[in-house]
Design a protein around this motif. Structure first.
Motif: not given
Lengths: 210, 508
Positions: A128-129, A133, A150, A152-154, A160, A164, B350
């Protein structure tokens, strides 16, 4: 006076015991050992029959244990639920479904072997690192083009921020125009003794990218 | 000590001094009683409009606000769950337990599905229409005789429609034609309800206009001759009076009020409802404050980013099923309806960004195709969804007529109407002319054309064939009433005449 000494001794005992370096909150251990499986990829799948017993049997059935356990590769592990949905698609009528995996016809077994190879990226560790995106690409053991990115979702829609996730997409188009199908990775960066294992989300993913 | 005594004393004085006010006996001056409510023409207009508003709410589903025995907070777009979910065509890609129970006809044990078994709002719409029919004739102030007759016919049409819609869902339902009912009503036989619907439509028809005032959407959200005839035809199909149904639809066609729109005009039909094909629809318009939010519109569960801020699909038709339902598309991608009704979204982007729509509608996998027939939302927060919900449209009644004609031996006429729909979709015309094959093809065409439009389950239940498509329903179960929804517990309260559907007495 004796009383004071006793009290101080008690407090001291509590403080000393409280300073022990054991972690209780985060599973313990230095960060770089998390995700270390300590066994081979194949052994890991067999050790988790609730998620992977069908997958492990299919790998054995198609004789791909060596390929899965090859040094330095990356394996994307589809869960049993995805494989179950694949068989449902293959045999819509449960009455016609073979009773055991061994009873599958040979051309189906070949097909499964072919599909399994697309879940393996040989000689390359996808972590992953190292992903971004933007899209990056690799070639699967089945010779198809794989694509990673990648997201990103919160869960609140903030851009952003949050966790991730890795998306693994496979080019399923037979023609020159590329058509990717995407699956999200549920658990990333597990390190077996031979390579990297990622566990795929099973909800809408069906084995073989159907 | 002294202070405490004083404080206690003051508290007692305060409580005692204020509690004797006669607040509860005061009459609010703005109470509207029944006598005051029906005085002018505007009251009459409002009363009938209110009945239509209640009917719209009845279709979208009961909420906690409507009845204390309901557990769920918002309505779920129940018209979908009555008319489509059990057809065997649907899956829930995010494995929602309530949806799954609905697909599998487990309609009693899940408390969240309980509101779908409750017909209360249909009967509230009926009562409102009954009250209007009783009170409007006496109004003379600000109401012409012509408009009065029209409003009465409108209320009568809605009353018939509510009975019909409830009868398709629950089978035998009570007939209620009185404004105030103190008698506990039992369920009437399905056929008696349908005969009542047909006779009510016949009474209303002469006074209904072909078109109401306003735009197409405004016009066809209220009773018209076309809507009433479509209702009559549907009811007659259930009564197996195929010639009658065919004749009713012939009147709709001869009126030249409606036309089959071209395939590229379907978007306007499903997005705005401003379409020449609509015969009757549920009205929404965010500009006039008529919209639904997260709850209340079935689009919430079909759509994801980029249309809403949902990131996964809740309800979908699996890809293999789409290819099975649309064989012409599976063969050569000719069926123009597939790209209109389905879309694939690039799920690798995303969820916090706008996900692109992929060019190939079926590019995604088996469980990842979005049902995008209804895809107009106001903004991505789900608020202000104002896409209309079609109830009858011309394609629906043309196919109904094709079935009726084929069943009454007029295969040539049946083929002509069937092929109108097929030509619009860009698929080859159907040429075989033996009646059973044509009937079967008409049914398949209805499945294609009206997918997700709340017709499929009713078609199958009408023909007793739901068990062929839903593996959770047996042939015997369907004979016993498994195709209908069970009756809610609430309907049994203080009603010794109420009876549960036979199948649901033994099945949960």
């Amino acid at each position: 006076m004796i009383k004071y000494i006793k009290t101080i001794a008690l407090i001291a005992a509590v403080f000393i015991a409280g300073c022990k370096d054991n972690y209780f909150a985060d599973g313990g251990g230095p960060v770089n050992t998390t995700g270390q499986l300590g066994v081979t990829t194949m052994q890991y799948l067999q050790d988790n029959p609730a998620s992977f017993d069908t997958l492990a049997r299919l790998i054995k059935l198609t004789g791909l244990e060596g390929t899965v356990n090859q040094k330095g590769n990356t394996f994307f592990a589809p869960r049993d639920y995805s494989i179950n949905n694949y068989f449902k698609l293959l045999y819509p009528d449960p009455a016609n479904r073979p009773a055991t995996l061994d009873a599958l016809p040979q051309d189906t077994k070949d097909e499964i072997a072919h599909i399994l190879k697309d879940y393996i990226i040989p000689n390359q560790e996808i972590l992953r690192d190292n992903l971004a995106t933007t899209y990056s690409y690799a070639t699967t053991g089945g010779g198809k083009k794989a694509r990673f990115n990648l997201v990103t979702t919160d869960y609140l829609g903030n851009v952003n921020m949050g966790a991730k996730f890795v998306n693994f997409s496979l080019n399923t188009s037979a023609t020159a125009a590329e058509q990717y199908k995407t699956v999200q990775i549920a658990t990333a960066d597990l390190r077996s003794t031979n390579g990297i294992v990622h566990v795929l989300a099973s909800e809408s993913h069906i084995f073989g990218f159907n | 000590m002294k202070n405490r005594l004083i404080a206690t004393f003051l508290l007692i004085v305060m409580l005692g001094g204020t509690s004797c006010k006669k607040w509860l006996d005061e009459k609010p001056i703005n109470t509207v009683t029944e006598d005051q409510a029906y005085r002018t023409g505007a009251d009459a207009e409002g009363a009938v409009a209110a009945a239509f508003a209640i009917f719209r709410r009845a279709l979208s589903g009961l909420t906690k606000d409507d009845t204390p025995s309901t557990t769920r907070n918002g309505s779920w777009g129940d018209y979908y769950f009555w008319g489509d979910s059990r057809s065997g065509d649907w899956i829930t890609p995010n494995n929602d337990g309530d949806w799954t129970a609905g697909f599998q006809n487990h309609l009693i044990s899940r408390t969240e599905l309980e509101p779908m078994t409750n017909w209360r709002l249909f009967y509230r719409a009926i009562e409102q229409a009954n009250l209007a029919i009783e009170k409007i004739p006496a109004i003379t102030n600000g109401l012409t005789d012509e408009r009065k007759a029209q409003l009465l016919a409108d209320a009568r049409f809605l009353r018939a429609l509510s009975h019909f819609y409830a009868a398709r869902i629950w089978g035998d339902v009570p007939i209620n034609l009185q404004a105030r009912n103190v008698q506990p009503l039992g369920r009437s036989r399905l056929n008696d309800v349908l005969k009542m619907v047909v006779s009510e439509v016949d009474i209303a028809l002469p006074d209904l206009p072909w078109m109401n005032k306003g735009t197409r959407k405004e016009s066809f959200s209220r009773g018209t001759k076309g809507a009433a005839l479509a209702l009559k035809a549907h009811a007659l199909m259930w009564l197996k009076d195929y010639q009658g149904a065919s004749a009713a639809i012939k009147q709709i066609m001869d009126s030249n009020t409606f036309r089959l729109v071209a395939a590229n005009e379907l978007r306007a039909l499903f997005d705005t409802g401003e379409s020449d094909e609509i015969i009757f629809e549920m009205y929404y318009d965010a500009k006039k404050g008529e919209y639904s939010n997260y709850y209340g519109h079935i689009m919430t569960y079909y759509l994801t980013n980029p249309y809403t801020d949902r990131t996964n699909l809740s309800l979908a038709v699996p890809k293999s099923k789409i290819l099975e339902i649309f064989p012409d598309y599976a063969r050569d991608k000719s069926d123009k309806r597939v790209p209109e009704f389905f879309q694939s979204i690039d799920f690798s982007v995303s969820g916090s960004e706008l996900r692109p729509v992929l060019p190939d509608p079926l590019q995604n996998g088996e469980r990842d195709i979005m049902f995008a027939k209804f895809r107009k939302v106001k903004d991505r927060t789900y608020n202000q969804m104002d896409a209309p919900v079609p109830i009858f449209r011309l394609a629906d009644v043309l196919l109904l007529k094709a079935e009726a004609d084929a069943r009454s031996g007029n295969v040539t006429e049946a083929l002509s109407n069937l092929n109108k729909i097929r030509e619009r979709a860009g698929i080859p015309v159907f040429t075989r002319d033996d009646a059973p094959v044509v009937i079967e093809e008409v049914l398949a065409e209805r499945r294609r054309e009206l997918i997700g439009e709340f017709h499929r389950v009713y078609d199958l239940v009408r023909l007793g064939r739901l068990h062929e498509f839903n593996p959770y329903i047996t042939a015997q179960g369907e004979k016993d009433g498994a195709g209908f929804f069970p009756v809610s517990d609430e309907a049994f309260a203080n009603n010794p005449n109420m009876e549960q559907t036979y199948y649901w007495q033994f099945n949960q």
